[in-house]
Design an enzyme around this catalytic site. Structure first.
Site, PDB file in Angstrom:
ATOM      1  N   HIS A  45       0.851  -1.192   0.000  1.00 21.80           N
ATOM      2  CA  HIS A  45       0.000   0.000   0.000  1.00 21.80           C
ATOM      3  C   HIS A  45       0.886   1.240   0.000  1.00 21.80           C
ATOM      4  O   HIS A  45       2.106   1.133  -0.026  1.00 21.80           O
ATOM      5  CB  HIS A  45      -1.025  -0.001   1.142  1.00 21.80           C
ATOM      6  CG  HIS A  45      -0.477   0.082   2.533  1.00 21.80           C
ATOM      7  ND1 HIS A  45      -0.069  -1.015   3.252  1.00 21.80           N
ATOM      8  CD2 HIS A  45      -0.265   1.146   3.351  1.00 21.80           C
ATOM      9  CE1 HIS A  45       0.348  -0.640   4.453  1.00 21.80           C
ATOM     10  NE2 HIS A  45       0.249   0.681   4.533  1.00 21.80           N
TER      11      HIS A  45
ATOM     12  N   HIS B  94       1.573   3.801   2.100  1.00 21.48           N
ATOM     13  CA  HIS B  94       2.211   4.430   3.260  1.00 21.48           C
ATOM     14  C   HIS B  94       3.738   4.321   3.196  1.00 21.48           C
ATOM     15  O   HIS B  94       4.288   3.413   2.566  1.00 21.48           O
ATOM     16  CB  HIS B  94       1.691   3.801   4.557  1.00 21.48           C
ATOM     17  CG  HIS B  94       0.304   4.244   4.924  1.00 21.48           C
ATOM     18  ND1 HIS B  94      -0.446   3.626   5.892  1.00 21.48           N
ATOM     19  CD2 HIS B  94      -0.473   5.265   4.454  1.00 21.48           C
ATOM     20  CE1 HIS B  94      -1.623   4.226   6.005  1.00 21.48           C
ATOM     21  NE2 HIS B  94      -1.657   5.217   5.149  1.00 21.48           N
TER      22      HIS B  94
ATOM     23  N   ASP C 222       6.004   3.345   5.287  1.00 23.29           N
ATOM     24  CA  ASP C 222       6.680   2.138   5.784  1.00 23.29           C
ATOM     25  C   ASP C 222       6.698   1.032   4.731  1.00 23.29           C
ATOM     26  O   ASP C 222       7.408   0.039   4.888  1.00 23.29           O
ATOM     27  CB  ASP C 222       6.051   1.633   7.088  1.00 23.29           C
ATOM     28  CG  ASP C 222       4.561   1.373   6.996  1.00 23.29           C
ATOM     29  OD1 ASP C 222       3.906   1.930   6.097  1.00 23.29           O
ATOM     30  OD2 ASP C 222       4.036   0.616   7.843  1.00 23.29           O
TER      31      ASP C 222
ATOM     32  N   HIS D  70      -7.181  -1.440   6.026  1.00 24.47           N
ATOM     33  CA  HIS D  70      -6.239  -0.488   6.639  1.00 24.47           C
ATOM     34  C   HIS D  70      -6.091   0.749   5.770  1.00 24.47           C
ATOM     35  O   HIS D  70      -5.985   1.873   6.267  1.00 24.47           O
ATOM     36  CB  HIS D  70      -4.892  -1.172   6.835  1.00 24.47           C
ATOM     37  CG  HIS D  70      -3.796  -0.252   7.250  1.00 24.47           C
ATOM     38  ND1 HIS D  70      -3.720   0.308   8.508  1.00 24.47           N
ATOM     39  CD2 HIS D  70      -2.711   0.214   6.561  1.00 24.47           C
ATOM     40  CE1 HIS D  70      -2.644   1.075   8.580  1.00 24.47           C
ATOM     41  NE2 HIS D  70      -2.021   1.047   7.410  1.00 24.47           N
TER      42      HIS D  70
ATOM     43  N   CYS E 198      -0.341  -4.515   6.698  1.00 23.53           N
ATOM     44  CA  CYS E 198      -1.102  -3.797   7.732  1.00 23.53           C
ATOM     45  C   CYS E 198      -2.601  -4.084   7.678  1.00 23.53           C
ATOM     46  O   CYS E 198      -3.356  -3.596   8.522  1.00 23.53           O
ATOM     47  CB  CYS E 198      -0.837  -2.298   7.610  1.00 23.53           C
ATOM     48  SG  CYS E 198       0.891  -1.858   7.842  1.00 23.53           S
TER      49      CYS E 198
ATOM     50  N   LYS F  45      -3.687  -7.564  11.801  1.00 27.88           N
ATOM     51  CA  LYS F  45      -3.081  -7.113  13.053  1.00 27.88           C
ATOM     52  C   LYS F  45      -2.383  -8.273  13.764  1.00 27.88           C
ATOM     53  O   LYS F  45      -2.809  -9.427  13.662  1.00 27.88           O
ATOM     54  CB  LYS F  45      -4.144  -6.520  13.978  1.00 27.88           C
ATOM     55  CG  LYS F  45      -4.960  -5.398  13.352  1.00 27.88           C
ATOM     56  CD  LYS F  45      -4.089  -4.265  12.845  1.00 27.88           C
ATOM     57  CE  LYS F  45      -3.337  -3.556  13.957  1.00 27.88           C
ATOM     58  NZ  LYS F  45      -2.536  -2.425  13.442  1.00 27.88           N
TER      59      LYS F  45
ATOM     60  N   ASN G 151      -3.343   2.683  13.235  1.00 25.44           N
ATOM     61  CA  ASN G 151      -3.529   3.903  12.465  1.00 25.44           C
ATOM     62  C   ASN G 151      -4.734   3.772  11.536  1.00 25.44           C
ATOM     63  O   ASN G 151      -4.722   2.978  10.597  1.00 25.44           O
ATOM     64  CB  ASN G 151      -2.251   4.184  11.657  1.00 25.44           C
ATOM     65  CG  ASN G 151      -2.406   5.367  10.719  1.00 25.44           C
ATOM     66  OD1 ASN G 151      -3.288   6.210  10.892  1.00 25.44           O
ATOM     67  ND2 ASN G 151      -1.549   5.445   9.728  1.00 25.44           N
TER      68      ASN G 151
ATOM     69  N   HIS H  79       3.263  -5.360  11.181  1.00 22.89           N
ATOM     70  CA  HIS H  79       4.069  -4.975  12.337  1.00 22.89           C
ATOM     71  C   HIS H  79       4.035  -6.093  13.374  1.00 22.89           C
ATOM     72  O   HIS H  79       3.046  -6.813  13.488  1.00 22.89           O
ATOM     73  CB  HIS H  79       3.535  -3.684  12.968  1.00 22.89           C
ATOM     74  CG  HIS H  79       3.502  -2.523  12.018  1.00 22.89           C
ATOM     75  ND1 HIS H  79       4.595  -1.728  11.772  1.00 22.89           N
ATOM     76  CD2 HIS H  79       2.501  -2.039  11.243  1.00 22.89           C
ATOM     77  CE1 HIS H  79       4.272  -0.791  10.883  1.00 22.89           C
ATOM     78  NE2 HIS H  79       3.008  -0.964  10.546  1.00 22.89           N
TER      79      HIS H  79
END
Length: 256
Positions: free
Chosen positions: A115, A117, A119, A174, A193, A196, A205, A235
């Site tokens: 995606h 973002h 990170d 997400h 992401c 979870k 977020n 994560h």
């Protein structure tokens, strides 16, 4: 307090000696083993093999993002490898590319990002500089550009094979553009992401999230990849299919 009888005292001392001689708990041995499997490449970059030919890479953000660690994959593909998500920065991807080439001897031939973002996309400039194509959905490229993040130049469809990987867009969650990636040979599903980790107490977020659409997207992911056995979240630690259940439970909690 009355003085201890001699027999009682000897019994206590014998129990203490037996306890001190007991072998360490198995959980400690497992923890030590897991630590040994991690290969630290830099102070903020590490890799760990989770299946033959499949490595998790972990990169840590700078102070602006609180040092948050982010996961990605490095997957061997013949004599080369594929990078899934690039780390937070160009320096992170530079370390990963060098390790894949010089130590693993499977240089990265292509990359994909799940995606828009930072990170996921932060290391794209390094891949561009080395002539390594970075793939993503059109929506991801558009959103990355709008956000001012590095933009992947090659395109993915919503469902396709990518070397030894299978890529699928389950729908918004997400973010509106989040992909999931399956490695069928090992049963590893990289949820990014969209999924979870077991320790997560919230959905994290939600700035770009679609919590209303997420449950149906999760259902489509389960149906598309029913053979997933190991789940790697974006994560923290991987786990079994309970991570899918945990994400679903967090979504139900958020909708109340």
């Amino acid at each position: 307090m009355k003085p201890l009888h001699r027999v009682t005292l000897l019994a206590i001392l014998a129990c203490a000696a037996t306890a001190s001689a007991a072998p360490p708990l198995k959980t400690s041995t497992k923890a030590a083993s897991a630590k040994q499997e991690e290969v630290v490449l830099a102070k903020d970059v590490s890799v760990r093999r989770i299946a033959p030919g499949v490595w998790i890479h972990v990169t840590k953000a700078g102070k602006d993002w609180g040092g948050t660690p982010a996961n990605g994959l490095l997957v061997e593909d013949g004599d080369a490898s594929i990078l899934v998500d690039t780390g937070w920065t160009p320096e992170h991807s530079k370390v990963l590319l060098a390790w894949a080439k010089d130590t693993l001897h499977h240089p990265v031939r292509a990359a994909l990002v799940t995606h828009f973002h930072i990170d996921r996309t932060g290391g794209i400039p390094t891949l561009d500089a080395q002539g390594i194509p970075v793939h993503a959905r059109e929506d991801t490229a558009r959103r990355a550009k709008a956000e001012g993040n590095p933009v992947p130049q090659q395109r993915l469809s919503d469902a396709q094979d990518f070397g030894p990987l299978s890529v699928f867009f389950p729908g918004a969650g997400h973010t509106p553009d989040n992909l999931v990636v399956m490695h069928p040979a090992s049963g590893i599903l990289y949820g990014g992401c969209f999924i979870k980790d077991a320790s997560a107490k919230t959905l994290g977020n939600l700035e770009d999230a679609d919590v209303t659409a997420w449950p149906a997207s999760l259902k489509r992911e389960r149906e598309h990849f029913p053979d997933a056995r190991i789940i790697v979240p974006g994560h923290e630690q991987p786990g079994g299919t309970q991570l899918l259940d945990h994400t679903e439970a967090l979504l139900k909690k958020a909708s109340r």
